[in-house]
Write a protein that holds these residues in place. Structure first.
Motif, PDB file in Angstrom:
ATOM      1  N   THR A 158       0.689  -1.212   0.111  1.00 14.18           N
ATOM      2  CA  THR A 158       0.076  -0.071   0.020  1.00 14.18           C
ATOM      3  C   THR A 158       0.764   1.229   0.050  1.00 14.18           C
ATOM      4  O   THR A 158       0.518   2.206  -0.719  1.00 14.18           O
ATOM      5  CB  THR A 158      -0.819   0.118   1.339  1.00 14.18           C
ATOM      6  OG1 THR A 158      -1.704  -1.065   1.171  1.00 14.18           O
ATOM      7  CG2 THR A 158      -1.908   1.339   1.208  1.00 14.18           C
ATOM      8  N   THR A 159       1.902   1.146   0.999  1.00 15.19           N
ATOM      9  CA  THR A 159       2.840   2.569   0.858  1.00 15.19           C
ATOM     10  C   THR A 159       3.490   2.569  -0.419  1.00 15.19           C
ATOM     11  O   THR A 159       3.703   3.933  -0.667  1.00 15.19           O
ATOM     12  CB  THR A 159       3.725   2.302   2.188  1.00 15.19           C
ATOM     13  OG1 THR A 159       2.965   1.967   3.228  1.00 15.19           O
ATOM     14  CG2 THR A 159       4.609   3.496   2.403  1.00 15.19           C
ATOM     15  N   LEU A 162       1.244   4.118  -2.490  1.00 11.69           N
ATOM     16  CA  LEU A 162       0.894   5.622  -2.025  1.00 11.69           C
ATOM     17  C   LEU A 162       2.092   6.564  -2.535  1.00 11.69           C
ATOM     18  O   LEU A 162       1.821   7.843  -2.988  1.00 11.69           O
ATOM     19  CB  LEU A 162       0.694   5.691  -0.365  1.00 11.69           C
ATOM     20  CG  LEU A 162       0.555   6.849   0.126  1.00 11.69           C
ATOM     21  CD1 LEU A 162      -0.669   7.908  -0.467  1.00 11.69           C
ATOM     22  CD2 LEU A 162       0.367   6.744   1.543  1.00 11.69           C
ATOM     23  N   ASN A 203       2.190   7.036  -6.604  1.00  9.24           N
ATOM     24  CA  ASN A 203       1.095   8.002  -7.101  1.00  9.24           C
ATOM     25  C   ASN A 203       1.147   9.354  -6.616  1.00  9.24           C
ATOM     26  O   ASN A 203       0.780  10.234  -7.549  1.00  9.24           O
ATOM     27  CB  ASN A 203      -0.392   7.205  -6.413  1.00  9.24           C
ATOM     28  CG  ASN A 203      -0.594   5.939  -7.150  1.00  9.24           C
ATOM     29  OD1 ASN A 203       0.107   5.392  -7.973  1.00  9.24           O
ATOM     30  ND2 ASN A 203      -1.696   5.222  -6.425  1.00  9.24           N
ATOM     31  N   ILE A 237      -1.335  13.718   0.772  1.00  6.07           N
ATOM     32  CA  ILE A 237      -1.480  12.294   0.938  1.00  6.07           C
ATOM     33  C   ILE A 237      -2.856  11.892   0.986  1.00  6.07           C
ATOM     34  O   ILE A 237      -3.413  10.835   0.583  1.00  6.07           O
ATOM     35  CB  ILE A 237      -0.902  12.049   2.565  1.00  6.07           C
ATOM     36  CG1 ILE A 237       0.658  12.467   2.557  1.00  6.07           C
ATOM     37  CG2 ILE A 237      -1.182  10.543   2.847  1.00  6.07           C
ATOM     38  CD1 ILE A 237       1.281  12.470   4.092  1.00  6.07           C
ATOM     39  N   THR A 280      -4.142  11.978  -2.637  1.00  6.13           N
ATOM     40  CA  THR A 280      -3.650  10.649  -3.254  1.00  6.13           C
ATOM     41  C   THR A 280      -4.440   9.512  -2.807  1.00  6.13           C
ATOM     42  O   THR A 280      -4.910   8.705  -3.780  1.00  6.13           O
ATOM     43  CB  THR A 280      -2.198  10.498  -2.997  1.00  6.13           C
ATOM     44  OG1 THR A 280      -1.479  11.675  -3.263  1.00  6.13           O
ATOM     45  CG2 THR A 280      -1.691   9.411  -3.736  1.00  6.13           C
ATOM     46  N   LEU A 281      -4.714   9.461  -1.464  1.00  8.56           N
ATOM     47  CA  LEU A 281      -5.503   8.373  -1.291  1.00  8.56           C
ATOM     48  C   LEU A 281      -7.012   8.374  -1.656  1.00  8.56           C
ATOM     49  O   LEU A 281      -7.372   7.071  -2.047  1.00  8.56           O
ATOM     50  CB  LEU A 281      -5.558   8.123   0.451  1.00  8.56           C
ATOM     51  CG  LEU A 281      -4.234   7.851   1.342  1.00  8.56           C
ATOM     52  CD1 LEU A 281      -4.312   8.058   2.786  1.00  8.56           C
ATOM     53  CD2 LEU A 281      -3.898   6.445   0.954  1.00  8.56           C
ATOM     54  N   GLY A 337      -6.060   5.983  -5.060  1.00  8.22           N
ATOM     55  CA  GLY A 337      -6.027   4.889  -4.043  1.00  8.22           C
ATOM     56  C   GLY A 337      -5.141   3.873  -4.223  1.00  8.22           C
ATOM     57  O   GLY A 337      -5.044   3.057  -5.543  1.00  8.22           O
ATOM     58  N   PRO A 338      -4.222   3.601  -3.535  1.00 11.33           N
ATOM     59  CA  PRO A 338      -3.149   2.419  -3.651  1.00 11.33           C
ATOM     60  C   PRO A 338      -3.889   1.122  -3.672  1.00 11.33           C
ATOM     61  O   PRO A 338      -2.932   0.174  -4.359  1.00 11.33           O
ATOM     62  CB  PRO A 338      -2.287   2.705  -2.440  1.00 11.33           C
ATOM     63  CG  PRO A 338      -3.092   3.146  -1.355  1.00 11.33           C
ATOM     64  CD  PRO A 338      -4.135   4.191  -1.853  1.00 11.33           C
ATOM     65  N   ALA A 381      -9.999   4.381   1.399  1.00 14.96           N
ATOM     66  CA  ALA A 381      -8.535   3.810   0.861  1.00 14.96           C
ATOM     67  C   ALA A 381      -7.757   2.852   1.693  1.00 14.96           C
ATOM     68  O   ALA A 381      -7.418   1.750   1.268  1.00 14.96           O
ATOM     69  CB  ALA A 381      -7.516   4.824   0.516  1.00 14.96           C
ATOM     70  N   ARG A 393       0.685   6.491   6.611  1.00 13.75           N
ATOM     71  CA  ARG A 393       0.583   7.995   6.409  1.00 13.75           C
ATOM     72  C   ARG A 393       1.840   8.834   7.107  1.00 13.75           C
ATOM     73  O   ARG A 393       2.508   9.618   6.387  1.00 13.75           O
ATOM     74  CB  ARG A 393      -0.433   8.393   7.310  1.00 13.75           C
ATOM     75  CG  ARG A 393      -1.807   8.189   6.613  1.00 13.75           C
ATOM     76  CD  ARG A 393      -2.970   8.791   7.463  1.00 13.75           C
ATOM     77  NE  ARG A 393      -4.400   9.020   6.679  1.00 13.75           N
ATOM     78  CZ  ARG A 393      -5.217   8.180   6.999  1.00 13.75           C
ATOM     79  NH1 ARG A 393      -5.139   7.198   7.892  1.00 13.75           N
ATOM     80  NH2 ARG A 393      -6.360   8.199   6.195  1.00 13.75           N
ATOM     81  N   ALA A 416       4.637   8.274   4.636  1.00  9.69           N
ATOM     82  CA  ALA A 416       4.667   9.300   3.284  1.00  9.69           C
ATOM     83  C   ALA A 416       4.826  10.798   3.750  1.00  9.69           C
ATOM     84  O   ALA A 416       5.410  11.520   3.024  1.00  9.69           O
ATOM     85  CB  ALA A 416       2.959   9.179   2.824  1.00  9.69           C
TER      86      ALA A 416
END
Length: 414
Positions: free
Chosen positions: A247-248, A251, A254, A280, A283-284, A288-289, A349, A364, A367
């Motif tokens: 996921t990170t 994130l 993207n 952040i 973007t989410l 969304g990742p 997300a 989070r 990021a």
């Protein structure tokens, strides 16, 4: 039907997740889709429907209890997504079993625990940026391989006590497991490789426990076996390490692409008119990742309205990324990336309800450390390829880029 064909065959390569979601969203609160092996499911791409189902006890993640096709043996390990529905961890559990498995790791991912990791995240970020700075500024570097992937894999592997030697095998196996266009044989090989490295990790922690989460889970297994079986131990490690970095990665990637594609918004952020937290969250929401995470199952018939009824036992796919692009929730410009958007926090997300991602605060944090440090260190960096030419990850589960070629300092050759 807006999709013209029912069921709609999902693009297993994830080549245009946003476009596909927009197509499906027009069908209603849920659309019939075709998955590998001829499996049909309901795809949910609307925000309100997704949020409702994510918190509804009438939807289960436990295929062994609530998916007749698996219980009857019609689905076996020849199905490429088999590992997504048979793992024994909190992602695939329901009710009291989910509560039991989640409680074992919940304390490790509180906001306070994540903040305690900030010094390590800062240190790793600085080291990666220093390594990038040694590269010629006018030659492309891949910010996925050399930054967005490296940071979260280092953090999560240190958290769980995975050695440097074990990480390449782990990384390859996870990449193959997320590739939804892979064959069943390729996925089985990847899963065998992952379980091998994690079984060896467990054995090592039994012999020499350390101050890490893998040792803590092994201790739980050894001292109270009724609370954690051996398969649950390995599958929990697989879930937390896999989800804890994938996921990170997306994130970070993207966000980098969006900011470089919108220099006016990047300027707002760099000069403090908009905070990095806004970057952040937007973007989410907008990129969304994670897209779909297979699968959920109807415990009973569910009437969604608009003449759509999900029958008991039907598989359900919920798109977290698509929900963030729903114009009914985020306005007609929902598809646009806007860091100043007022309702950017209202996204799914990281999920919603009992399966809300426990690692959200850590993602989070990473990021929040990595993005401002990257743009401060390389203020003139530019994409080395047009955005439309960037390849997406070959998956309908993850939503990101295979690589992001960047010129860190394109003016350095002048």
């Amino acid at each position: 039907m807006a999709t013209s064909v029912c069921p709609y065959a999902m693009d297993l390569t994830g080549s245009d997740l946003a476009g596909e979601a927009a197509l499906l969203r027009r069908d209603g609160p849920a659309s019939r889709v075709l998955l590998p092996g001829g499996v049909t499911a309901w795809a949910v791409t609307r925000h309100d429907t997704a949020k409702r189902l994510l918190s509804d006890p009438a939807i289960s993640k436990d295929a062994s209890l609530h998916w007749p096709s698996l219980k009857d043996g019609r689905i076996d390990d020849d199905w490429p997504l088999h590992h997504w529905v048979t793992a024994k961890n909190m992602l695939s559990a329901y009710g009291a079993e989910h509560t039991r498995l989640r409680r074992l790791i919940a304390g490790a991912f509180t906001h306070r625990r994540s903040e305690a990791l900030r010094p390590q995240v800062v240190q790793h970020t600085a080291a990666l940026l220093e390594s990038l700075a040694q590269r010629p500024g006018d030659e492309p570097v891949d910010l996925i391989a050399d930054f967005a992937l490296e940071l979260p894999i280092q953090v999560i592997c240190e958290l769980f006590g995975v050695s440097e030697a074990e990480r390449p095998q782990l990384r390859h196996g996870l990449s193959e497991s997320f590739r939804t266009s892979a064959t069943a044989e390729e996925v089985r090989a990847a899963q065998e490789s992952l379980h091998q490295v994690l079984a060896e990790l467990v054995a090592a922690k039994r012999l020499a426990p350390a101050d890490d989460l893998a040792s803590a889970l092994v201790w739980t297994r050894e001292t109270d076996g009724a609370r954690l079986t051996e398969q649950e131990l390995v599958d929990t490690l697989l879930l937390m390490i896999g989800a804890g970095h994938e996921t990170t990665v997306n994130l970070l990637g993207n966000a980098i692409v969006e900011l470089l594609s919108h220099p006016d918004q990047l300027e707002q952020v760099v000069h403090g008119a908009t905070g990095w937290d806004a970057v952040i969250e937007e973007t989410l929401r907008a990129r969304g990742p994670a897209a779909y995470v297979p699968l959920r199952f109807a415990v009973q018939d569910i009437d969604l309205g608009e003449h759509v009824v999900i029958r008991q036992g039907d598989p359900v796919l919920i798109s977290f990324a698509a929900a963030g692009l729903d114009p009914e929730q985020h306005g007609p410009d929902a598809h646009e990336f806007q860091v100043a958007r007022p309702n950017r926090h209202d996204h799914l997300a990281f999920g919603h309800g009992v399966h809300y991602c426990p690692g959200a605060s850590l993602a989070r944090l990473e990021a929040a450390v990595a993005l401002p440090a990257l743009f401060a260190r390389f203020p003139r960096m530019r994409l080395a390829r047009a955005v439309q030419d960037l390849e997406p990850t070959p998956s309908f589960i993850t939503n990101g880029f295979r690589e992001i070629p960047i010129l860190l300092d394109p003016e350095s050759a002048a």
